[in-house]
Write a protein that holds these residues in place. Structure first.
Motif, PDB file in Angstrom:
ATOM      1  N   HIS A  64      38.458   9.099 -21.885  1.00  0.00           N
ATOM      2  CA  HIS A  64      39.686   8.925 -22.815  1.00  0.00           C
ATOM      3  C   HIS A  64      39.612   9.930 -23.645  1.00  0.00           C
ATOM      4  CE1 HIS A  64      36.836   6.193 -24.587  1.00  0.00           C
ATOM      5  NE2 HIS A  64      37.736   6.208 -25.794  1.00  0.00           N
ATOM      6  N   HIS A  66      39.585   9.797 -27.016  1.00  0.00           N
ATOM      7  CA  HIS A  66      38.975   9.489 -28.361  1.00  0.00           C
ATOM      8  C   HIS A  66      37.706  10.619 -28.807  1.00  0.00           C
ATOM      9  CE1 HIS A  66      40.221   5.161 -28.635  1.00  0.00           C
ATOM     10  NE2 HIS A  66      40.996   5.938 -28.993  1.00  0.00           N
ATOM     11  N   ASP A  68      35.057  10.659 -30.285  1.00  0.00           N
ATOM     12  CA  ASP A  68      33.519  10.214 -30.213  1.00  0.00           C
ATOM     13  C   ASP A  68      33.064  10.440 -28.956  1.00  0.00           C
ATOM     14  OD1 ASP A  68      35.315   7.967 -29.815  1.00  0.00           O
ATOM     15  OD2 ASP A  68      33.711   6.747 -29.967  1.00  0.00           O
ATOM     16  N   HIS A  69      34.165  10.567 -27.759  1.00  0.00           N
ATOM     17  CA  HIS A  69      33.701  10.827 -26.341  1.00  0.00           C
ATOM     18  C   HIS A  69      33.839  12.387 -25.781  1.00  0.00           C
ATOM     19  CE1 HIS A  69      33.162   6.681 -25.386  1.00  0.00           C
ATOM     20  NE2 HIS A  69      33.771   6.649 -26.372  1.00  0.00           N
ATOM     21  N   HIS A 152      42.292   0.037 -23.960  1.00  0.00           N
ATOM     22  CA  HIS A 152      41.575   0.613 -25.103  1.00  0.00           C
ATOM     23  C   HIS A 152      42.240   2.012 -25.532  1.00  0.00           C
ATOM     24  CE1 HIS A 152      38.201   2.193 -27.497  1.00  0.00           C
ATOM     25  NE2 HIS A 152      38.262   3.314 -27.097  1.00  0.00           N
ATOM     26  N   ASP A 171      34.444   3.005 -22.874  1.00  0.00           N
ATOM     27  CA  ASP A 171      34.688   2.124 -24.083  1.00  0.00           C
ATOM     28  C   ASP A 171      35.002   0.654 -23.743  1.00  0.00           C
ATOM     29  OD1 ASP A 171      33.524   3.505 -25.888  1.00  0.00           O
ATOM     30  OD2 ASP A 171      35.385   4.171 -26.992  1.00  0.00           O
TER      31      ASP A 171
HETATM   32 ZN   LIG Z   1      37.387   4.985 -27.546  1.00  0.00          ZN
END
Ligand SMILES: [Zn+2]
Length: 300
Positions: A64, A66, A68-69, A152, A171
């Motif tokens: 996805h 985000h 942090d990924h 999410h 997540d």
């Molecule tokens: Zn996430």
């Protein structure tokens, strides 16, 4: 030392759990390497450069959008990037992240801009689109199945390697921190996605922020625990309602309904909490547990 690269199965020697910096805690996350396919790039720039020197990474599957990924995408510029269509426009336009976290023009925006700068986040050009149920052939004997698991984010995907039964759940992370605080999050979809994953035969599960969980039975138990966190939130929020005094999301502000304690990121956490409470409202309205009365909601 390269002990952040860990084999998961003796039989499948080309599948590795890649442990993110700070044990995969935000703003980092864990990855899974399957031959020349890497899932997510948030392990940290330092670790990703190291990994990229040891293994050739030709393809990156993004679970996805985000940060942090995806913060390491810029390091793997020569690889092909894949993401679900619903998350594509965001990873290609990172200046819209603020809007999708609901923090535009809020006190939390400066904090987030600072973090994004620190992560050196850049727009990512997507080469291929992920489709639900699609299988991607990898090497001679591996097949990665794409499982669209919205909730999410709208385009969130999990992945299952069909021969080894090793999954990457991103997540839907089986921690206590169940997160659906994006403008593109949806609690009902989230719960359906958890059910969908519970219906699969998974022997080892890697999540974005927790290490490897092994054994089909143990994984099923962890899913049940995870769901119960959502149900407890439902109950806590619902217990505030009555049959005559209308309630609104604003009545739940700054009251720790989701975050037991607010951290140094309190400004953001309060916004996230309000968005998540709104998602519970959406669910209660859809299920006719609550109904509108005047300018608020009461028990049906
Ligand atoms: Zn996430």
């Amino acid at each position: 030392m390269n002990d952040f690269i860990q084999p998961i199965s003796e039989e499948f020697k080309n599948i590795f759990f890649i442990e993110g910096a700070r044990e995969g805690k935000y703003p980092y996350s864990h990855s899974l390497l399957i031959e020349d396919f890497l899932i997510d790039t948030g392990i940290s720039s330092r670790l990703l450069r190291k990994l990229n020197r040891i293994y050739q990474i030709n393809n990156v599957l993004l679970s996805h959008w985000h940060e942090d990924h995806t913060s390491g995408n810029r390091i793997l510029r020569n690889a092909k990037f894949y993401i679900h269509p619903k998350d594509k426009f965001l990873i290609e336009n990172i200046n819209r992240f603020n809007e999708f976290y609901g923090i535009s023009n809020s006190p939390a925006q400066d904090e987030f801009d600072w973090l994004v700068e620190g992560l050196k986040l850049e727009d990512t050009k997507i080469n291929k689109i992920l489709e639900d149920n699609q299988t991607i052939k990898v090497g001679n004997d591996l097949n990665i199945k794409v499982i669209h698991t919205p909730g999410h984010t709208a385009g969130h995907c999990a992945f299952l390697e069909l021969n080894s039964k090793i999954a990457f759940l991103a997540d839907i992370d089986l921690t206590n921190f169940v997160f659906y605080a994006g403008i593109d999050s949806n609690l009902m979809d989230f719960e359906e996605s958890v059910e969908k994953l519970m219906g699969l035969h998974i022997e080892a599960a890697v999540t974005g922020h927790r290490g490897v969980i092994e054994g089909a039975k143990k994984i099923r138990q962890e899913f049940s625990k995870y769901k119960s966190i959502i149900y407890k939130r439902d109950e806590r929020i619902l217990s505030e309602f009555s049959e005559n005094a209308p309630k609104n999301v604003i009545d739940f502000k700054n009251r720790n309904f989701i975050y037991k304690y607010y951290s140094q990121f309190k400004e953001y956490e309060i916004i996230a909490e309000m968005i998540m409470i709104q998602k519970h409202f959406d669910k209660f309205i859809k299920n006719k547990t609550i109904e509108q009365k005047g300018n608020g909601y009461i028990l049906s």
